[in-house]
Design a protein around this motif. Structure first.
Motif, PDB file in Angstrom:
ATOM      1  N   MET A  98       0.842  -1.179   0.000  1.00 47.19           N
ATOM      2  CA  MET A  98       0.000   0.000   0.000  1.00 47.19           C
ATOM      3  C   MET A  98       0.889   1.244   0.000  1.00 47.19           C
ATOM      4  O   MET A  98       1.961   1.247   0.563  1.00 47.19           O
ATOM      5  N   LEU A  99       0.362   2.281  -0.647  1.00 49.34           N
ATOM      6  CA  LEU A  99       1.045   3.566  -0.654  1.00 49.34           C
ATOM      7  C   LEU A  99       0.015   4.670  -0.497  1.00 49.34           C
ATOM      8  O   LEU A  99      -1.178   4.444  -0.625  1.00 49.34           O
ATOM      9  N   ARG A 100       0.526   5.855  -0.218  1.00 48.35           N
ATOM     10  CA  ARG A 100      -0.345   7.030  -0.109  1.00 48.35           C
ATOM     11  C   ARG A 100       0.068   8.025  -1.178  1.00 48.35           C
ATOM     12  O   ARG A 100       1.247   8.334  -1.328  1.00 48.35           O
ATOM     13  N   TYR A 101      -0.941   8.520  -1.903  1.00 52.98           N
ATOM     14  CA  TYR A 101      -0.684   9.549  -2.895  1.00 52.98           C
ATOM     15  C   TYR A 101      -1.735  10.635  -2.751  1.00 52.98           C
ATOM     16  O   TYR A 101      -2.814  10.412  -2.212  1.00 52.98           O
ATOM     17  N   ALA A 102      -1.397  11.830  -3.245  1.00 59.23           N
ATOM     18  CA  ALA A 102      -2.292  12.973  -3.134  1.00 59.23           C
ATOM     19  C   ALA A 102      -3.039  13.246  -4.426  1.00 59.23           C
ATOM     20  O   ALA A 102      -4.220  13.565  -4.408  1.00 59.23           O
ATOM     21  N   ASP A 103      -2.342  13.116  -5.563  1.00 58.56           N
ATOM     22  CA  ASP A 103      -2.963  13.475  -6.830  1.00 58.56           C
ATOM     23  C   ASP A 103      -2.125  12.947  -7.990  1.00 58.56           C
ATOM     24  O   ASP A 103      -0.963  12.575  -7.806  1.00 58.56           O
ATOM     25  N   GLY A 162      -2.210  11.905   5.169  1.00 55.27           N
ATOM     26  CA  GLY A 162      -3.171  12.495   4.242  1.00 55.27           C
ATOM     27  C   GLY A 162      -3.278  11.688   2.959  1.00 55.27           C
ATOM     28  O   GLY A 162      -2.799  10.564   2.853  1.00 55.27           O
ATOM     29  N   GLY A 163      -3.923  12.275   1.979  1.00 54.29           N
ATOM     30  CA  GLY A 163      -4.022  11.650   0.669  1.00 54.29           C
ATOM     31  C   GLY A 163      -4.913  10.429   0.649  1.00 54.29           C
ATOM     32  O   GLY A 163      -5.756  10.232   1.529  1.00 54.29           O
ATOM     33  N   LYS A 164      -4.696   9.597  -0.364  1.00 57.44           N
ATOM     34  CA  LYS A 164      -5.487   8.382  -0.557  1.00 57.44           C
ATOM     35  C   LYS A 164      -4.578   7.174  -0.463  1.00 57.44           C
ATOM     36  O   LYS A 164      -3.473   7.183  -0.984  1.00 57.44           O
ATOM     37  N   GLU A 165      -5.067   6.139   0.183  1.00 58.93           N
ATOM     38  CA  GLU A 165      -4.312   4.895   0.272  1.00 58.93           C
ATOM     39  C   GLU A 165      -4.767   3.973  -0.849  1.00 58.93           C
ATOM     40  O   GLU A 165      -5.959   3.854  -1.124  1.00 58.93           O
ATOM     41  N   ILE A 166      -3.793   3.308  -1.498  1.00 55.77           N
ATOM     42  CA  ILE A 166      -4.081   2.454  -2.637  1.00 55.77           C
ATOM     43  C   ILE A 166      -3.002   1.380  -2.723  1.00 55.77           C
ATOM     44  O   ILE A 166      -1.866   1.597  -2.291  1.00 55.77           O
ATOM     45  N   SER A 167      -3.349   0.234  -3.279  1.00 55.62           N
ATOM     46  CA  SER A 167      -2.331  -0.800  -3.461  1.00 55.62           C
ATOM     47  C   SER A 167      -1.405  -0.401  -4.614  1.00 55.62           C
ATOM     48  O   SER A 167      -1.801   0.365  -5.509  1.00 55.62           O
ATOM     49  N   GLU A 168      -0.191  -0.896  -4.586  1.00 53.72           N
ATOM     50  CA  GLU A 168       0.762  -0.584  -5.642  1.00 53.72           C
ATOM     51  C   GLU A 168       0.223  -1.024  -7.005  1.00 53.72           C
ATOM     52  O   GLU A 168       0.354  -0.299  -7.990  1.00 53.72           O
ATOM     53  N   LEU A 182       7.420   2.602  -4.011  1.00 47.04           N
ATOM     54  CA  LEU A 182       7.865   3.185  -5.276  1.00 47.04           C
ATOM     55  C   LEU A 182       8.610   2.146  -6.114  1.00 47.04           C
ATOM     56  O   LEU A 182       8.406   2.072  -7.329  1.00 47.04           O
ATOM     57  N   LEU A 183       9.434   1.337  -5.489  1.00 48.91           N
ATOM     58  CA  LEU A 183      10.149   0.268  -6.200  1.00 48.91           C
ATOM     59  C   LEU A 183       9.160  -0.661  -6.896  1.00 48.91           C
ATOM     60  O   LEU A 183       9.324  -0.982  -8.080  1.00 48.91           O
ATOM     61  N   HIS A 184       8.137  -1.088  -6.193  1.00 48.19           N
ATOM     62  CA  HIS A 184       7.139  -1.983  -6.764  1.00 48.19           C
ATOM     63  C   HIS A 184       6.433  -1.306  -7.941  1.00 48.19           C
ATOM     64  O   HIS A 184       6.264  -1.902  -9.004  1.00 48.19           O
ATOM     65  N   VAL A 185       6.038  -0.059  -7.766  1.00 48.48           N
ATOM     66  CA  VAL A 185       5.322   0.685  -8.805  1.00 48.48           C
ATOM     67  C   VAL A 185       6.192   0.844 -10.043  1.00 48.48           C
ATOM     68  O   VAL A 185       5.765   0.551 -11.169  1.00 48.48           O
ATOM     69  N   VAL A 186       7.414   1.301  -9.868  1.00 49.36           N
ATOM     70  CA  VAL A 186       8.290   1.542 -11.017  1.00 49.36           C
ATOM     71  C   VAL A 186       8.650   0.224 -11.710  1.00 49.36           C
ATOM     72  O   VAL A 186       8.691   0.163 -12.945  1.00 49.36           O
ATOM     73  N   SER A 187       8.850  -0.835 -10.949  1.00 42.47           N
ATOM     74  CA  SER A 187       9.124  -2.148 -11.555  1.00 42.47           C
ATOM     75  C   SER A 187       7.982  -2.575 -12.464  1.00 42.47           C
ATOM     76  O   SER A 187       8.213  -3.009 -13.598  1.00 42.47           O
ATOM     77  N   LEU A 188       6.765  -2.449 -11.972  1.00 44.01           N
ATOM     78  CA  LEU A 188       5.605  -2.830 -12.775  1.00 44.01           C
ATOM     79  C   LEU A 188       5.427  -1.920 -13.987  1.00 44.01           C
ATOM     80  O   LEU A 188       5.097  -2.391 -15.085  1.00 44.01           O
ATOM     81  N   LEU A 189       5.648  -0.621 -13.804  1.00 39.58           N
ATOM     82  CA  LEU A 189       5.555   0.311 -14.938  1.00 39.58           C
ATOM     83  C   LEU A 189       6.563  -0.034 -16.021  1.00 39.58           C
ATOM     84  O   LEU A 189       6.233  -0.061 -17.211  1.00 39.58           O
ATOM     85  N   LYS A 190       7.795  -0.297 -15.625  1.00 37.24           N
ATOM     86  CA  LYS A 190       8.860  -0.622 -16.595  1.00 37.24           C
ATOM     87  C   LYS A 190       8.575  -1.944 -17.310  1.00 37.24           C
ATOM     88  O   LYS A 190       8.931  -2.103 -18.472  1.00 37.24           O
ATOM     89  N   GLN A 191       7.927  -2.887 -16.613  1.00 35.73           N
ATOM     90  CA  GLN A 191       7.548  -4.147 -17.277  1.00 35.73           C
ATOM     91  C   GLN A 191       6.510  -3.894 -18.360  1.00 35.73           C
ATOM     92  O   GLN A 191       6.577  -4.471 -19.437  1.00 35.73           O
ATOM     93  N   GLN A 192       5.544  -3.036 -18.059  1.00 35.28           N
ATOM     94  CA  GLN A 192       4.447  -2.764 -18.989  1.00 35.28           C
ATOM     95  C   GLN A 192       4.842  -1.778 -20.090  1.00 35.28           C
ATOM     96  O   GLN A 192       4.364  -1.896 -21.212  1.00 35.28           O
ATOM     97  N   LYS A 193       5.636  -0.785 -19.744  1.00 36.72           N
ATOM     98  CA  LYS A 193       6.009   0.292 -20.675  1.00 36.72           C
ATOM     99  C   LYS A 193       7.514   0.563 -20.564  1.00 36.72           C
ATOM    100  O   LYS A 193       7.939   1.589 -20.027  1.00 36.72           O
ATOM    101  N   PRO A 194       8.352  -0.330 -21.075  1.00 38.09           N
ATOM    102  CA  PRO A 194       9.800  -0.156 -20.899  1.00 38.09           C
ATOM    103  C   PRO A 194      10.369   1.101 -21.564  1.00 38.09           C
ATOM    104  O   PRO A 194      11.441   1.558 -21.188  1.00 38.09           O
ATOM    105  N   GLN A 195       9.642   1.679 -22.512  1.00 38.05           N
ATOM    106  CA  GLN A 195      10.149   2.856 -23.228  1.00 38.05           C
ATOM    107  C   GLN A 195       9.998   4.165 -22.454  1.00 38.05           C
ATOM    108  O   GLN A 195      10.631   5.159 -22.784  1.00 38.05           O
ATOM    109  N   ILE A 196       9.170   4.194 -21.411  1.00 38.27           N
ATOM    110  CA  ILE A 196       8.992   5.448 -20.672  1.00 38.27           C
ATOM    111  C   ILE A 196      10.175   5.697 -19.748  1.00 38.27           C
ATOM    112  O   ILE A 196      10.835   4.767 -19.301  1.00 38.27           O
ATOM    113  N   ASP A 197      10.432   6.973 -19.514  1.00 32.42           N
ATOM    114  CA  ASP A 197      11.475   7.288 -18.538  1.00 32.42           C
ATOM    115  C   ASP A 197      10.828   7.703 -17.223  1.00 32.42           C
ATOM    116  O   ASP A 197       9.679   8.129 -17.181  1.00 32.42           O
TER     117      ASP A 197
END
Length: 174
Positions: free
Chosen positions: A1-6, A44-50, A82-97
Motif C-alpha cells: 500500500m502507498l499514499r498519494y495525493a494526486d 493524508g491523501g489516498k491509500e491504494i495498493s501498488e 515506489l520500487l514496486h510501482v516503477v518495476s511494474l511500470l517498466k515491465q508494462q512500458k519499458p520505453q517510458i522514462d
C-alpha cells in the motif's frame, strides 16, 4: 500500500516532454517554503495498493507521453512502494522514462533498490534562500538534476545539463 495525493495527466513542468506526474503523500523534511505543504503529513491523501496505482498510471499514459514523474511530498519516503510501482511500470512500458523528485541528496539514497530503475533524480531539499525561478525543473539552486544510470555506473554524480531558451530546450549529459 502507498499514499498519494494526486495525479496530473499531462505535465510539461515536471521533466522533459509530456509526463504523467504522481504526487506521493508525506515528507519528513518540512522545508521552509515547501511547494506542496499540504502533502507533508504521512496520513493524508489516498491509500491504494501498488498494483491499483500502476493500473491508474497506465490508464493515463498515451503514445504522446515521454514518461512518469514521481513528486510529492517525497516519493522516497515510500521507497519500497515506489520500487514496486516503477518495476511494474517498466515491465508494462519499458520505453517510458522515470523522474523522481526528492528532498534527499543522491548520496543518501544511492543504495536504495529503486535507484536502479530511475532515469532522472532531482535531489536535495528546497532552500528558500536559494530559490531561483529561472532554473529548469527545480526550485532552488542547490537541487541537482541527476542522470541516475550514468551516476551509478560512474560511482559519482553525473548531472544532466538542461538549458532554457524561448526557442528551444536542449538537453545534454555531462
Amino acid at each position: 500500500m502507498l499514499r498519494y495525493a494526486d495525479i496530473i495527466d499531462e505535465s510539461v513542468v515536471d521533466g522533459l516532454g509530456i509526463r504523467v506526474t504522481a504526487f506521493f503523500q508525506g515528507c519528513p523534511r518540512h522545508c521552509e517554503g515547501c511547494h506542496n505543504p499540504n502533502l507533508l503529513t504521512m496520513t493524508g491523501g489516498k491509500e491504494i495498493s501498488e498494483n491499483e496505482f500502476v493500473d491508474l498510471l497506465l490508464s493515463k499514459l498515451s503514445p504522446l507521453h515521454k514518461g512518469v514523474t514521481f513528486s510529492g511530498g517525497d516519493p522516497l519516503a515510500q521507497a519500497e512502494a515506489l520500487l514496486h510501482v516503477v518495476s511494474l511500470l517498466k515491465q508494462q512500458k519499458p520505453q517510458i522514462d522515470i523522474w523522481v523528485y526528492t528532498g534527499f541528496v543522491f548520496e543518501e539514497v544511492l543504495s536504495l533498490p529503486v535507484m536502479n530503475l530511475i532515469d532522472v533524480l532531482v535531489d536535495g531539499p528546497f532552500i528558500a534562500a536559494q530559490k531561483d525561478l529561472s532554473l529548469a525543473f527545480r526550485g532552488s539552486a542547490n537541487q541537482r538534476i541527476i542522470d541516475v544510470p550514468k551516476s551509478l555506473t560512474a560511482g559519482r554524480v553525473i548531472e544532466a545539463v538542461i538549458e532554457n531558451s524561448f526557442r528551444s530546450r536542449q538537453v545534454s549529459f555531462m
